[in-house]
Design a protein around this motif. Sequence first.
Motif, mmCIF file in Angstrom:
data_model
loop_
_atom_site.group_PDB
_atom_site.id
_atom_site.type_symbol
_atom_site.label_atom_id
_atom_site.label_comp_id
_atom_site.label_asym_id
_atom_site.label_seq_id
_atom_site.Cartn_x
_atom_site.Cartn_y
_atom_site.Cartn_z
ATOM 1 N N SER A 37 2.949 19.571 -5.631
ATOM 2 C CA SER A 37 3.478 20.558 -4.504
ATOM 3 C C SER A 37 3.307 19.854 -3.471
ATOM 4 C CB SER A 37 2.833 22.008 -4.471
ATOM 5 O OG SER A 37 1.681 21.990 -4.493
ATOM 6 N N GLY A 38 3.942 20.044 -2.475
ATOM 7 C CA GLY A 38 3.873 19.421 -1.095
ATOM 8 C C GLY A 38 3.171 20.473 -0.200
ATOM 9 N N ASP A 85 5.593 11.911 1.920
ATOM 10 C CA ASP A 85 4.899 11.703 0.731
ATOM 11 C C ASP A 85 4.674 13.285 0.195
ATOM 12 O OD1 ASP A 85 3.246 10.633 -1.415
ATOM 13 O OD2 ASP A 85 1.375 11.564 -0.480
ATOM 14 N N GLU A 86 4.443 14.231 0.798
ATOM 15 C CA GLU A 86 4.368 15.437 0.489
ATOM 16 C C GLU A 86 5.866 16.174 0.196
ATOM 17 O OE1 GLU A 86 1.613 17.298 -0.041
ATOM 18 O OE2 GLU A 86 0.574 15.279 0.172
ATOM 19 N N ILE A 87 6.810 15.791 0.809
ATOM 20 C CA ILE A 87 8.348 16.244 0.346
ATOM 21 C C ILE A 87 8.489 15.495 -0.899
ATOM 22 C CG2 ILE A 87 10.538 15.784 0.913
ATOM 23 C CD1 ILE A 87 9.677 15.860 4.117
ATOM 24 N N MET A 139 1.507 6.739 -6.942
ATOM 25 C CA MET A 139 0.498 7.648 -7.217
ATOM 26 C C MET A 139 0.847 9.095 -7.222
ATOM 27 S SD MET A 139 -3.234 6.107 -6.044
ATOM 28 C CE MET A 139 -2.935 6.175 -4.544
ATOM 29 N N SER A 140 1.627 9.173 -6.036
ATOM 30 C CA SER A 140 2.401 10.571 -5.816
ATOM 31 C C SER A 140 3.477 10.922 -6.838
ATOM 32 C CB SER A 140 2.960 10.625 -4.516
ATOM 33 O OG SER A 140 1.669 10.617 -3.456
ATOM 34 N N TRP A 168 0.915 -1.070 -0.110
ATOM 35 C CA TRP A 168 0.047 0.016 0.044
ATOM 36 C C TRP A 168 0.970 1.237 0.054
ATOM 37 C CZ3 TRP A 168 -4.532 0.764 -1.623
ATOM 38 C CH2 TRP A 168 -5.283 2.034 -1.524
ATOM 39 N N MET A 169 1.904 1.182 0.715
ATOM 40 C CA MET A 169 3.023 2.296 0.611
ATOM 41 C C MET A 169 3.371 2.529 -0.656
ATOM 42 S SD MET A 169 4.835 1.903 4.200
ATOM 43 C CE MET A 169 4.621 3.135 5.623
#
Length: 152
Positions: free
Chosen positions: A118-119, A107-109, A25-26, A18-19
Motif C-alpha cells: 500500500s502507498g 514509489d508509494e504510488i 524492492m518496491s 539506486w533508483m
Amino acid sequence: MNKKNINKIFSWILLIGWMTIIFIMSNEPAKISDEHSNLVLQIVKTLGIPIDSFFGEIAEFIVRKTAHFTEYMILFFLAYKLLRIYLDIKDTCVFGIIIVIGYACTDEIHQLFVPGRSGMIRDVLIDTSGGIFGLFIILLIKYIKKIKARIN
C-alpha cells in the motif's frame, strides 16, 4: 574521455542504479518483502542484538522503516553527488531534497499497484526524513571542514 566526464557518467549510473534498486524492492509483493524484513531480524539476532526483546511485535516495523529512511538517505547522497557537478551548493541541496520527495511519492504510488502493498504518506515522510538527515550530514561535514580550515 577526461576525468570530469567519467565522474558525470559514473554519478548518473549510481543515481539511476539506486533508483532502480528502490523500484525493484518496491515491486516485490508484501510476502517477499516481509521475508526480507524477517531475514534482517534474524541477522540482527545472530549479531547478538535482541531487537525483539526491546521492541517486541513492532521490531519488523522498525526494521522496515529504518530501511526506508536509509535507502532515501543514500538516494540523497547520490543525487547530491550528481547535482554538485552542475549546480551550486544551495541549489544542489534544494534539488536533492526535491528529488527525494518526488521519488518517495512516486514509489508509494507505485506500491498501490503491487499485491499486498500500500502507498503510505507516512512512508513518504520517513523517506523524506532520510534525505533531510543526509543533507544534515553533508552540511555538518562542510561546517567541520570550514572550522578546521580556519584553525589551520
